[in-house]
Design a protein around this motif. Structure first.
Motif, PDB file in Angstrom:
ATOM      1  N   ALA A 303       0.902  -1.160  -0.096  1.00  0.00           N
ATOM      2  CA  ALA A 303      -0.063   0.021  -0.022  1.00  0.00           C
ATOM      3  C   ALA A 303       0.927   1.348   0.058  1.00  0.00           C
ATOM      4  N   VAL A 304       1.974   1.239   0.959  1.00  0.00           N
ATOM      5  CA  VAL A 304       2.946   2.357   0.808  1.00  0.00           C
ATOM      6  C   VAL A 304       3.457   2.642  -0.658  1.00  0.00           C
ATOM      7  N   ARG A 305       3.934   1.437  -1.344  1.00  0.00           N
ATOM      8  CA  ARG A 305       4.694   1.740  -2.562  1.00  0.00           C
ATOM      9  C   ARG A 305       3.521   2.069  -3.630  1.00  0.00           C
ATOM     10  N   ALA A 306       2.486   1.547  -3.540  1.00  0.00           N
ATOM     11  CA  ALA A 306       1.346   1.696  -4.491  1.00  0.00           C
ATOM     12  C   ALA A 306       0.766   3.151  -4.424  1.00  0.00           C
ATOM     13  N   ALA A 307       0.964   3.521  -3.057  1.00  0.00           N
ATOM     14  CA  ALA A 307       0.037   5.143  -2.810  1.00  0.00           C
ATOM     15  C   ALA A 307      -1.431   4.823  -3.007  1.00  0.00           C
ATOM     16  N   ARG A 308      -1.921   3.467  -2.824  1.00  0.00           N
ATOM     17  CA  ARG A 308      -3.300   3.259  -2.994  1.00  0.00           C
ATOM     18  C   ARG A 308      -3.922   2.178  -2.086  1.00  0.00           C
ATOM     19  N   ARG A 341      -2.569   9.549   2.794  1.00  0.00           N
ATOM     20  CA  ARG A 341      -1.478  10.620   2.276  1.00  0.00           C
ATOM     21  C   ARG A 341      -1.687  12.001   2.533  1.00  0.00           C
ATOM     22  N   VAL A 342      -0.597  12.613   2.796  1.00  0.00           N
ATOM     23  CA  VAL A 342      -0.786  14.277   3.053  1.00  0.00           C
ATOM     24  C   VAL A 342       0.200  14.756   2.213  1.00  0.00           C
ATOM     25  N   GLY A 343      -0.410  15.545   1.172  1.00  0.00           N
ATOM     26  CA  GLY A 343       0.346  16.358   0.195  1.00  0.00           C
ATOM     27  C   GLY A 343       1.105  15.617  -0.736  1.00  0.00           C
ATOM     28  N   GLY A 344       0.605  14.495  -0.968  1.00  0.00           N
ATOM     29  CA  GLY A 344       1.286  13.275  -1.973  1.00  0.00           C
ATOM     30  C   GLY A 344       2.196  12.449  -1.078  1.00  0.00           C
ATOM     31  N   THR A 345       2.190  12.556   0.055  1.00  0.00           N
ATOM     32  CA  THR A 345       3.174  11.631   0.742  1.00  0.00           C
ATOM     33  C   THR A 345       2.548  10.857   1.807  1.00  0.00           C
ATOM     34  N   THR A 346       2.745   9.543   1.776  1.00  0.00           N
ATOM     35  CA  THR A 346       2.182   8.410   2.721  1.00  0.00           C
ATOM     36  C   THR A 346       2.725   8.800   4.055  1.00  0.00           C
ATOM     37  N   VAL A 347       1.913   9.243   5.131  1.00  0.00           N
ATOM     38  CA  VAL A 347       2.437   9.473   6.459  1.00  0.00           C
ATOM     39  C   VAL A 347       1.969   8.598   7.382  1.00  0.00           C
ATOM     40  N   ALA A 348       1.097   7.549   7.017  1.00  0.00           N
ATOM     41  CA  ALA A 348       0.440   6.455   7.660  1.00  0.00           C
ATOM     42  C   ALA A 348      -0.342   5.456   6.772  1.00  0.00           C
ATOM     43  N   VAL A 349      -0.452   4.080   7.421  1.00  0.00           N
ATOM     44  CA  VAL A 349      -1.240   3.146   6.785  1.00  0.00           C
ATOM     45  C   VAL A 349      -2.204   2.687   7.857  1.00  0.00           C
ATOM     46  N   LEU A 350      -3.542   2.423   7.332  1.00  0.00           N
ATOM     47  CA  LEU A 350      -4.390   1.977   8.120  1.00  0.00           C
ATOM     48  C   LEU A 350      -4.656   0.537   7.714  1.00  0.00           C
ATOM     49  N   PRO A 367     -14.587  -2.678   4.603  1.00  0.00           N
ATOM     50  CA  PRO A 367     -13.542  -1.811   3.713  1.00  0.00           C
ATOM     51  C   PRO A 367     -13.943  -0.624   3.182  1.00  0.00           C
ATOM     52  N   GLU A 368     -15.071  -0.448   2.496  1.00  0.00           N
ATOM     53  CA  GLU A 368     -15.533   0.667   2.159  1.00  0.00           C
ATOM     54  C   GLU A 368     -15.546   1.866   3.194  1.00  0.00           C
ATOM     55  N   VAL A 369     -16.077   1.649   4.470  1.00  0.00           N
ATOM     56  CA  VAL A 369     -15.963   2.486   5.406  1.00  0.00           C
ATOM     57  C   VAL A 369     -14.699   2.865   5.774  1.00  0.00           C
ATOM     58  N   ALA A 370     -13.881   1.905   5.990  1.00  0.00           N
ATOM     59  CA  ALA A 370     -12.275   2.230   5.980  1.00  0.00           C
ATOM     60  C   ALA A 370     -11.729   3.274   5.343  1.00  0.00           C
ATOM     61  N   GLU A 371     -12.046   2.887   3.798  1.00  0.00           N
ATOM     62  CA  GLU A 371     -11.269   3.836   2.710  1.00  0.00           C
ATOM     63  C   GLU A 371     -11.913   5.150   2.732  1.00  0.00           C
ATOM     64  N   ILE A 372     -13.249   5.359   3.044  1.00  0.00           N
ATOM     65  CA  ILE A 372     -13.732   6.618   2.949  1.00  0.00           C
ATOM     66  C   ILE A 372     -13.143   7.484   4.435  1.00  0.00           C
ATOM     67  N   LEU A 373     -13.397   6.865   5.404  1.00  0.00           N
ATOM     68  CA  LEU A 373     -12.624   7.445   6.578  1.00  0.00           C
ATOM     69  C   LEU A 373     -11.217   7.806   6.516  1.00  0.00           C
ATOM     70  N   CYS A 374     -10.382   6.829   5.762  1.00  0.00           N
ATOM     71  CA  CYS A 374      -9.142   7.451   5.559  1.00  0.00           C
ATOM     72  C   CYS A 374      -8.720   8.561   4.703  1.00  0.00           C
ATOM     73  N   ARG A 375      -9.661   8.454   3.456  1.00  0.00           N
ATOM     74  CA  ARG A 375      -9.583   9.784   2.561  1.00  0.00           C
ATOM     75  C   ARG A 375      -9.910  10.760   3.371  1.00  0.00           C
ATOM     76  N   CYS A 380      -8.288  15.952   6.635  1.00  0.00           N
ATOM     77  CA  CYS A 380      -8.239  16.527   7.795  1.00  0.00           C
ATOM     78  C   CYS A 380      -6.845  17.086   8.210  1.00  0.00           C
ATOM     79  N   LEU A 381      -5.842  15.915   7.826  1.00  0.00           N
ATOM     80  CA  LEU A 381      -4.626  16.150   8.208  1.00  0.00           C
ATOM     81  C   LEU A 381      -3.874  17.298   7.192  1.00  0.00           C
ATOM     82  N   GLU A 382      -4.284  17.175   5.952  1.00  0.00           N
ATOM     83  CA  GLU A 382      -3.817  18.210   5.129  1.00  0.00           C
ATOM     84  C   GLU A 382      -4.088  19.835   5.561  1.00  0.00           C
ATOM     85  N   VAL A 383      -5.394  19.600   6.063  1.00  0.00           N
ATOM     86  CA  VAL A 383      -5.918  21.012   6.552  1.00  0.00           C
ATOM     87  C   VAL A 383      -5.308  21.479   7.889  1.00  0.00           C
ATOM     88  N   LEU A 384      -4.935  20.514   8.787  1.00  0.00           N
ATOM     89  CA  LEU A 384      -4.291  20.741  10.005  1.00  0.00           C
ATOM     90  C   LEU A 384      -2.744  21.206   9.706  1.00  0.00           C
TER      91      LEU A 384
END
Length: 500
Positions: A303-308, A341-350, A367-375, A380-384
Motif C-alpha cells: 500500500a505504501v509503494r502503490a500509494a493506493r 497521504r498528506v500532500g502526496g506523501t504517505t504518512v500512515a497506513v491503516l 472495507p468501504e468505510v475504512a477507505e472513506i474515513l482514511c480519505r 483533515c491532516l492536510e488542513v491541519l
C-alpha cells in the motif's frame, strides 16, 4: 361205643360203687352189732338187710335216676357240643370247600379268561387287521368317490361362480365407472373452486406477506444504512473536530475499529513502517513491536509503494497477496491496507481485516468505510498541516497516543453548546453501534419489552465510554445517552427498555 352201652356201664359202675358203700356200712354195723344177741342179730340183720336192700334199691334207683339225668344232661350236652362241633366243622368244611371251590373256580375262570383273552386278542387282532384293510379300502373308495364328486361339483360351482363373478364385475365396473365419472366431475368442480379460492387467498396472503417482508426488509436495510451513514457522518464530524495529527489518527483508528474486527495503524517514517495503534487484537499485542521496511513484501508495504488501497483479494502478487504484518490470512478472510497521504506523501497506513470474526457478514461494508474515513482523515491532516504552516506560533507537539476508548485530550470548546453537541453526537454513535451490531437482540427486546436486560452488557460498556469522553458538567445538564437509548433503541417508547 353206643349210648346204651355207655349208660349200662355208668349204671354198673354206680351200682358197684353203691354196693361197696353199703357193704362197708354193713360191715361197720355188723361190727357194731356184733356184741348183740344172736336172735336179735338175726332179726336185726334181716331187718337191716331188708332195710339195706330197700335203701340200696332206693339209692340205686336214685343213683340210676341221677345217673340217667346226668347222662341225659351230659348226653344232651355232648349231643349239643357234637352238633355244635359238627356244625362248626361242617361250616368250616363247607367254608373250606367253598374256598377251595371258589379258588379252583377262580383259577378255572382265570385260565378260561386267559385262554379266552388269548383267543379274543388273536381274533380281535385278526378282526382289526381285516377291519383296517376293509376300512382303508372303503375310505379310499369313498375318498375317490368324494373327490370325483367334489371335483365335479367344484368345477360346476367354479364355472357358475366365474360366470356370476364376471357378470358382477361387469356390472360393478359399469356402476363404478359411472359413479367415478360423477365423483370426478363433482370433485374436479369442487377442487377447481377450492383451488381457485386457495390460489386467490394464497396470492393475497403471499402478496401481503411479501409486501410486509419487503417493507420490513427495506425498513431494516434503511435503518442499517441510516445507522451506518449516521455513524460515518459522526466519524467525519469527529475527524473534523480533531485539533492535532495524533487525534486525527486516533479517531480514525477508533472509527474504523467500530466497523472492522481488527484494525492497526502504522506510521511511515522514511523507509520504515512502525506500528502505532492496535484495536481488536489480544490485550498482550504490542503495536510498537511491529516495524518493517517499505520494500518488504506484504499488504502494508504494498500500500505504501502503490500509494493506493490494496487488499488480499487483488491477487496480483501471488502468495504475497495474503501476507500481513500479523501473518498470512486464510483465503476465506479479507485484509485491507489504506495509505493516509498528506500532500502526496504517505504518512500512515491503516490496516484492517476480519480474521477474528466468528461469523462475519458477506459482503461486508467495513472495507468501504475504512477507505472513506482514511480519505477524509487525509484531508483533515492536510488542513491541519496548512493551518499550522500559516499560524505565527510554533507547532503544537502531538499528544501522546492513548489506548482505545480512553478519555481523549479535548481542546477547549467555545461554550456549553459545543459540549452538548459533541455529547449528543457521541451518544448517538454509541447507541447506533449497539443497534447495528445487535439487531436481532434489539428486535427481540422490543418485542419482549426488555431491551435493558437483553442488552445490558453492551449498554453498560457504551455508557462507560460515554462517561469517559463527556465532561461531568455536560452529563449533569442533560442525559444525552439515556435520551438516545429511548430514541434509537426503543423507537421513542421508554417502556420497551423495561428494567427498573
Amino acid at each position: 361205643m353206643s349210648l346204651d352201652h355207655q349208660i349200662s356201664d355208668a349204671i354198673a359202675a354206680a351200682t358197684k360203687q353203691i354196693s361197696a358203700q353199703i357193704e362197708e356200712r354193713l360191715r361197720a354195723v355188723a361190727s357194731d352189732i356184733g356184741q348183740a344177741a344172736s336172735a336179735e342179730r338175726v332179726s336185726i340183720v334181716r331187718e337191716i338187710r331188708l332195710a339195706a336192700e330197700a335203701e340200696v334199691a332206693r339209692k340205686s334207683q336214685e343213683a340210676v335216676a341221677a345217673v340217667q339225668a346226668e347222662h341225659a344232661r351230659r348226653l344232651e350236652e355232648a349231643v349239643a357240643a357234637s352238633r355244635a362241633d359238627g356244625t362248626r366243622r361242617l361250616e368250616e368244611a363247607m367254608a373250606a370247600a367253598r374256598g377251595e371251590h371258589a379258588r379252583r373256580l377262580d383259577e378255572a375262570v382265570a385260565a378260561a379268561h386267559a385262554e379266552s383273552a388269548r383267543s379274543h386278542q388273536s381274533e380281535l387282532a385278526n378282526l382289526r387287521s381285516t377291519a383296517a384293510r376293509d376300512l382303508d379300502t372303503a375310505v379310499q373308495r369313498a375318498k375317490a368317490d368324494c373327490l370325483r364328486e367334489h371335483d365335479s361339483e367344484l368345477s360346476r360351482l367354479r364355472t357358475m361362480h366365474e360366470r356370476r363373478l364376471e357378470e358382477t364385475i361387469a356390472a360393478a365396473r359399469a356402476e363404478a365407472a359411472e359413479t367415478l365419472a360423477d365423483a370426478l366431475q363433482r370433485t374436479r368442480a369442487e377442487a377447481d373452486a377450492r383451488l381457485a379460492a386457495a390460489v386467490d387467498e394464497a396470492r393475497t396472503d403471499a402478496r401481503a406477506e411479501v409486501e410486509r417482508a419487503l417493507v420490513e426488509t427495506l425498513a431494516s436495510e434503511r435503518q442499517a444504512e441510516l445507522a451506518q451513514v449516521e455513524r460515518i457522518a459522526d466519524d467525519i464530524r469527529r475527524l473534523d473536530g480533531a485539533r492535532s495529527l495524533t487525534e486525527v489518527l486516533e479517531l480514525l483508528t477508533e472509527s474504523v475499529a467500530a466497523a472492522a474486527p481488527r484494525v492497526a495503524m502504522f506510521i511511515v517514517r522514511g523507509g520504515r513502517v512502525a506500528g502505532w495503534r492496535l484495536a481488536g487484537f489480544p490485550d498482550e499485542a504490542d503495536a510498537r513491536s511491529l516495524e518493517f521496511g517499505v520494500d518488504d513484501r506484504g499488504l502494508v508495504s504494498r500500500a505504501v509503494r502503490a500509494a493506493r488501497p490494496v487488499s488480499t483479494s487483488d491477487g496480483h502478487d501471488g502468495p504475497q497477496g495474503t501476507v500481513t504484518p500479523f501473518g498470512e490470512l486464510p483465503l476465506e478472510r479479507a485484509g485491507l491496507a489504506v495509505p493516509v497521504r498528506v500532500g502526496g506523501t504517505t504518512v500512515a497506513v491503516l490496516y484492517a481485516d476480519d480474521a477474528s470474526a466468528g461469523g462475519h457478514e458477506v459482503p461486508s461494508s467495513w472495507p468501504e468505510v475504512a477507505e472513506i474515513l482514511c480519505r477524509h482523515a487525509a484531508r483533515c491532516l492536510e488542513v491541519l498541516t496548512v493551518t499550522r504552516a500559516v499560524q505565527p506560533i510554533g507547532p503544537v507537539p502531538d499528544a501522546a497516543p492513548s489506548p482505545r476508548y480512553a478519555p481523549q485530550s479535548r481542546p477547549a470548546l467555545h461554550g456549553p453548546a459545543d459540549d452538548d453537541d459533541a455529547a449528543r453526537r457521541y451518544a448517538k454513535l454509541l447507541v447506533s453501534e449497539i443497534k447495528l451490531y445487535h439487531e436481532t437482540a434489539v428486535s427481540q427486546g422490543r418485542r419482549d419489552r426488555n431491551l435493558l436486560d437483553r442488552l445490558r452488557p453492551e449498554i453498560e460498556r457504551a455508557r462507560r465510554l460515554y462517561e469517559e469522553r463527556v465532561p461531568a458538567e455536560t452529563r449533569q445538564r442533560m442525559d444525552y445517552f439515556g435520551h438516545e437509548l429511548v430514541r434509537t433503541l426503543a423507537n421513542g417508547d421508554a417502556s420497551l427498555l423495561g428494567g427498573p
